[in-house]
Enzyme design. Structure first.
Site, mmCIF file in Angstrom:
data_model
loop_
_atom_site.group_PDB
_atom_site.id
_atom_site.type_symbol
_atom_site.label_atom_id
_atom_site.label_comp_id
_atom_site.label_asym_id
_atom_site.label_seq_id
_atom_site.Cartn_x
_atom_site.Cartn_y
_atom_site.Cartn_z
ATOM 1 C CG ASN A 9 3.710 -11.157 -0.834
ATOM 2 O OD1 ASN A 9 3.676 -12.391 -0.846
ATOM 3 N ND2 ASN A 9 3.347 -10.425 0.216
ATOM 4 C CE LYS A 11 -0.148 -9.866 -0.077
ATOM 5 N NZ LYS A 11 -1.058 -8.828 0.418
ATOM 6 C CG HIS A 100 3.597 -8.934 4.302
ATOM 7 N ND1 HIS A 100 2.253 -9.036 4.556
ATOM 8 C CD2 HIS A 100 3.699 -8.325 3.092
ATOM 9 C CE1 HIS A 100 1.580 -8.523 3.537
ATOM 10 N NE2 HIS A 100 2.438 -8.087 2.639
ATOM 11 C CD GLU A 102 -1.224 -10.041 3.780
ATOM 12 O OE1 GLU A 102 -0.593 -10.999 3.297
ATOM 13 O OE2 GLU A 102 -1.646 -9.093 3.093
ATOM 14 C CD GLU A 172 3.961 -4.051 1.604
ATOM 15 O OE1 GLU A 172 3.586 -4.217 0.438
ATOM 16 O OE2 GLU A 172 4.046 -4.975 2.429
ATOM 17 N N GLY A 178 -4.285 -4.588 -0.228
ATOM 18 C CA GLY A 178 -5.401 -5.405 -0.684
ATOM 19 C C GLY A 178 -6.746 -4.695 -0.635
ATOM 20 C CB SER A 218 -3.909 -0.733 -3.449
ATOM 21 O OG SER A 218 -4.693 -1.505 -2.541
HETATM 22 P P1 PGA Z 1 -1.507 -5.518 -2.479
HETATM 23 O O1 PGA Z 1 -0.481 -6.174 -1.403
HETATM 24 O O2 PGA Z 1 -0.662 -5.069 -3.641
HETATM 25 O O3 PGA Z 1 -2.454 -6.622 -2.827
HETATM 26 O O4 PGA Z 1 -2.160 -4.370 -1.788
HETATM 27 C C1 PGA Z 1 0.764 -5.613 -1.165
HETATM 28 C C2 PGA Z 1 1.537 -6.448 -0.171
HETATM 29 O O5 PGA Z 1 0.941 -7.043 0.733
HETATM 30 O O6 PGA Z 1 2.775 -6.554 -0.261
#
Ligand code: PGA
Length: 263
Positions: A9, A11, A100, A102, A172, A178, A218
């Site tokens: 992803n 983003k 997701h 976010e 997640e 992140g 992460s």
């Molecule tokens: P990250 O994000 O690997 O940067 O923690 C995972 C995600 O949002 O799918």
């Protein structure tokens, strides 16, 4: 058996040139090492670079699936700024993310909209990765399983059984995205087992045993091995570490090398 599935992803990162380069590096290495034999792989560029990435994957005859980070549930009409499932398919997209964290917690999407997006994408013939997961305060309050169950039941309401072969779940935990803090493999495995039990109560044990559940939050090359060997972790959804070809490939290799799972 469940074939592992790793998604990158991207983003709101990269530009047109960097998107092309990353897609090309991944497609080349995945073909050379035949990583797609043991692992399904998808990348999710920003909408505006989907065409660029599509052309790279097409020119390399790549098996890497082209993904979109979002979709709007209506087929067409006055929805300024939005993109429909049919438009995504038209651009070569085969898989979309819904729910997701976010979009839930930064942009404010609720379970009902996420369910409409999930159903619209599945109805259009796309694959869907429905993302779920608890926030830190929910985890601290002992609500992890209840949050996952609510998001699964709401997100999958009225999804026909015939569409389940195109559904993947991504667990997640929001506090792990992140932040550099991943769930321990044992905690992730525990959450995945509980999610699979919810899927079994919705769709029956056989169907639940076939649905892939990715872990996200992460994941990087250095922790992928111990996560991917857990019996109910069927790959990963990768954010930050998907922006560097070698790092993402090391996660794909870990998923591809994990023992077969399911019946
Ligand atoms: P990250 O994000 O690997 O940067 O923690 C995972 C995600 O949002 O799918």
């Amino acid at each position: 058996m469940r074939k592992p599935f790793v998604g990158g992803n991207w983003k709101m990162n990269l530009n047109a040139a960097a998107s092309r380069t990353l897609a090309d590096d991944l497609a080349r290495a995945i073909a050379t090492d035949r990583l797609d034999q043991a692992c399904d792989i998808a990348i999710f560029p920003p909408f505006v670079y989907i065409r660029h990435v599509h052309n790279v994957l097409r020119d390399r005859s790549s098996s890497v699936m082209l993904g979109a980070q979002d979709v709007w549930p209506e087929p067409s009409g006055a929805f300024t700024g939005e993109v429909s499932a049919a438009m995504l398919k038209d651009c070569g997209v085969s898989v979309v993310l819904t729910g997701h964290s976010e979009r839930r917690h930064v942009i404010g999407e609720g379970d009902e909209l996420i369910n409409r997006k999930t159903r619209a994408a599945l109805d259009a013939g796309l694959q869907v990765i429905l993302c779920i997961g608890e926030k830190l305060e929910e985890r601290t309050a002992g609500q992890t399983d209840a949050v996952n169950e609510r998001q699964l039941r709401a997100g999958l309401a009225n999804v026909p059984a015939g569409h389940l072969n195109r559904l993947t779940i991504a667990y997640e935990p929001v506090w792990a995205i992140g932040t550099g803090k991943n769930a321990t493999p044992a905690d992730a495995q525990d959450a995945h087992t509980k999610c699979r039990a919810v899927l079994a109560s919705l769709f029956g044990a056989d169907a639940a045993g076939r649905i892939r559940i990715q872990y996200g939050g992460s994941v990087k090359g250095s922790n992928a091995g111990e996560l991917m060997t857990q019996p109910d972790i069927d790959g990963g959804l990768i954010g930050g570490a998907s922006l560097k070809a070698e790092e993402f490939l090391s996660i794909v290799r870990a998923a591809a090398a994990a023992p077969a799972k399911g019946r």
